[in-house]
Design a protein around this motif. Sequence first.
Motif, PDB file in Angstrom:
ATOM      1  N   GLU A   1       0.849  -1.195   0.000  1.00 39.70           N
ATOM      2  CA  GLU A   1       0.000   0.000   0.000  1.00 39.70           C
ATOM      3  C   GLU A   1       0.886   1.247   0.000  1.00 39.70           C
ATOM      4  N   VAL A   2       0.934   1.916  -1.132  1.00 41.39           N
ATOM      5  CA  VAL A   2       1.749   3.124  -1.279  1.00 41.39           C
ATOM      6  C   VAL A   2       0.827   4.330  -1.298  1.00 41.39           C
ATOM      7  N   LYS A   3       1.141   5.288  -0.432  1.00 37.92           N
ATOM      8  CA  LYS A   3       0.364   6.519  -0.360  1.00 37.92           C
ATOM      9  C   LYS A   3       1.276   7.704  -0.672  1.00 37.92           C
ATOM     10  N   ILE A   4       0.746   8.637  -1.449  1.00 40.11           N
ATOM     11  CA  ILE A   4       1.411   9.914  -1.695  1.00 40.11           C
ATOM     12  C   ILE A   4       0.579  10.948  -0.963  1.00 40.11           C
ATOM     13  N   SER A   5       1.133  11.495   0.104  1.00 38.93           N
ATOM     14  CA  SER A   5       0.389  12.406   0.979  1.00 38.93           C
ATOM     15  C   SER A   5       0.180  13.769   0.333  1.00 38.93           C
ATOM     16  N   ARG A   6      -0.905  14.412   0.714  1.00 35.67           N
ATOM     17  CA  ARG A   6      -1.138  15.805   0.312  1.00 35.67           C
ATOM     18  C   ARG A   6       0.057  16.622   0.796  1.00 35.67           C
ATOM     19  N   GLY A   7       0.576  17.505  -0.040  1.00 35.76           N
ATOM     20  CA  GLY A   7       1.738  18.305   0.320  1.00 35.76           C
ATOM     21  C   GLY A   7       3.045  17.710  -0.170  1.00 35.76           C
ATOM     22  N   SER A   8       2.989  16.495  -0.727  1.00 36.17           N
ATOM     23  CA  SER A   8       4.211  15.867  -1.260  1.00 36.17           C
ATOM     24  C   SER A   8       4.667  16.615  -2.507  1.00 36.17           C
ATOM     25  N   MET A   9       5.972  16.483  -2.788  1.00 36.67           N
ATOM     26  CA  MET A   9       6.540  17.150  -3.962  1.00 36.67           C
ATOM     27  C   MET A   9       7.552  16.237  -4.627  1.00 36.67           C
ATOM     28  N   GLY A  10       7.771  16.464  -5.912  1.00 40.66           N
ATOM     29  CA  GLY A  10       8.793  15.751  -6.662  1.00 40.66           C
ATOM     30  C   GLY A  10       8.230  14.666  -7.560  1.00 40.66           C
ATOM     31  N   ASP A  11       8.922  14.451  -8.678  1.00 37.37           N
ATOM     32  CA  ASP A  11       8.551  13.353  -9.575  1.00 37.37           C
ATOM     33  C   ASP A  11       8.771  12.030  -8.839  1.00 37.37           C
ATOM     34  N   ARG A  12       8.000  11.019  -9.211  1.00 33.06           N
ATOM     35  CA  ARG A  12       8.070   9.710  -8.560  1.00 33.06           C
ATOM     36  C   ARG A  12       8.100   8.613  -9.605  1.00 33.06           C
ATOM     37  N   SER A  13       8.721   7.502  -9.231  1.00 35.52           N
ATOM     38  CA  SER A  13       8.791   6.345 -10.117  1.00 35.52           C
ATOM     39  C   SER A  13       8.599   5.089  -9.274  1.00 35.52           C
ATOM     40  N   TYR A  14       7.731   4.189  -9.751  1.00 33.49           N
ATOM     41  CA  TYR A  14       7.447   2.952  -9.024  1.00 33.49           C
ATOM     42  C   TYR A  14       7.554   1.760  -9.957  1.00 33.49           C
ATOM     43  N   GLN A  15       8.124   0.674  -9.424  1.00 32.56           N
ATOM     44  CA  GLN A  15       8.299  -0.583 -10.154  1.00 32.56           C
ATOM     45  C   GLN A  15       7.453  -1.650  -9.467  1.00 32.56           C
ATOM     46  N   ALA A  16       6.645  -2.357 -10.238  1.00 31.45           N
ATOM     47  CA  ALA A  16       5.840  -3.455  -9.691  1.00 31.45           C
ATOM     48  C   ALA A  16       6.730  -4.679  -9.499  1.00 31.45           C
ATOM     49  N   THR A  17       6.507  -5.401  -8.408  1.00 29.94           N
ATOM     50  CA  THR A  17       7.213  -6.671  -8.186  1.00 29.94           C
ATOM     51  C   THR A  17       6.180  -7.792  -8.221  1.00 29.94           C
ATOM     52  N   TRP A  18       6.599  -8.939  -8.722  1.00 26.90           N
ATOM     53  CA  TRP A  18       5.693 -10.063  -8.948  1.00 26.90           C
ATOM     54  C   TRP A  18       6.310 -11.358  -8.446  1.00 26.90           C
ATOM     55  N   LYS A  19       5.441 -12.352  -8.187  1.00 29.80           N
ATOM     56  CA  LYS A  19       5.913 -13.714  -7.897  1.00 29.80           C
ATOM     57  C   LYS A  19       4.893 -14.699  -8.448  1.00 29.80           C
ATOM     58  N   THR A  20       5.381 -15.906  -8.655  1.00 33.40           N
ATOM     59  CA  THR A  20       4.514 -16.982  -9.132  1.00 33.40           C
ATOM     60  C   THR A  20       4.929 -18.265  -8.438  1.00 33.40           C
ATOM     61  N   ASP A  21       4.002 -19.209  -8.308  1.00 29.57           N
ATOM     62  CA  ASP A  21       4.308 -20.506  -7.732  1.00 29.57           C
ATOM     63  C   ASP A  21       4.824 -21.470  -8.795  1.00 29.57           C
ATOM     64  N   ASP A  22       4.690 -21.100 -10.062  1.00 27.82           N
ATOM     65  CA  ASP A  22       5.120 -21.949 -11.179  1.00 27.82           C
ATOM     66  C   ASP A  22       6.573 -21.627 -11.513  1.00 27.82           C
ATOM     67  N   PRO A  23       7.518 -22.528 -11.217  1.00 27.56           N
ATOM     68  CA  PRO A  23       8.927 -22.253 -11.486  1.00 27.56           C
ATOM     69  C   PRO A  23       9.257 -22.118 -12.968  1.00 27.56           C
ATOM     70  N   SER A  24       8.371 -22.612 -13.854  1.00 25.93           N
ATOM     71  CA  SER A  24       8.648 -22.498 -15.283  1.00 25.93           C
ATOM     72  C   SER A  24       8.315 -21.084 -15.814  1.00 25.93           C
ATOM     73  N   GLU A  25       7.548 -20.303 -15.050  1.00 25.56           N
ATOM     74  CA  GLU A  25       7.176 -18.950 -15.459  1.00 25.56           C
ATOM     75  C   GLU A  25       8.263 -17.981 -15.001  1.00 25.56           C
ATOM     76  N   LYS A  26       8.772 -17.208 -15.915  1.00 31.05           N
ATOM     77  CA  LYS A  26       9.793 -16.205 -15.600  1.00 31.05           C
ATOM     78  C   LYS A  26       9.279 -14.833 -16.081  1.00 31.05           C
ATOM     79  N   ILE A  27       9.635 -13.805 -15.337  1.00 33.96           N
ATOM     80  CA  ILE A  27       9.289 -12.436 -15.743  1.00 33.96           C
ATOM     81  C   ILE A  27      10.436 -11.890 -16.555  1.00 33.96           C
ATOM     82  N   ALA A  28      10.104 -11.401 -17.741  1.00 32.57           N
ATOM     83  CA  ALA A  28      11.146 -10.865 -18.636  1.00 32.57           C
ATOM     84  C   ALA A  28      11.697  -9.558 -18.113  1.00 32.57           C
TER      85      ALA A  28
END
Length: 188
Positions: free
Chosen positions: A161-188
């Motif tokens: 849960e990411v919150k950007i509070s009122r009054g915050s400043m500056g450009d932001r960058s976020y990267q999604a992280t993932w997981k799977t139970d299937d070892p044959s599936e890989k994220i490129a």
Amino acid sequence: LSGSAEQVAATRDAELSLWNITVELEAAEHVTMAPRIAYAKYRQAGLYEDAAREHALEDPRPTADEGYVMDDDCWYVPGLEQRVSFSDLQKMAFSQSVRCQAVATPIVYFITYHTKPGQNHPDNPSSYTVESDEITLKNPALEKYEFTGWIGTGLTEPTMEVKISRGSMGDRSYQATWKTDDPSEKIA
């Protein structure tokens, strides 16, 4: 003009008061500037520091609070549809005294999302300002994978849960992280 020096001065002062228009320059919210009174001749362009209109008024150079910017067209004049620059303000011909305000504009900051190969949530905003209400990022989606959190601006580990509070400043960058139970599936 003839007469005593006092009569001449009194006549001059009376004429100045009849023809002078005052233009009050003041700061709006989020602006720092010492208030100024400028003088203008009735229906003639030009702003002056003195009632005799001998010294042109220099730009008072208002400054904006953090998170705001002073645009070139920062002066609000009652009755106009849009704000004007100080240069344009000096070219205006006033027919009555008026109060003008220097108005700051919130800076627009951008939010970049890296969700590949997933899809970002359509409700996640691409920008915000210091005046924006609190923003809670929505989770992205990726078929056969579980979202495990965001990493990026201000985050040291994946956060659900990411919150950007009122009054915050500056450009932001976020990267999604993932997981799977299937070892044959890989994220490129």
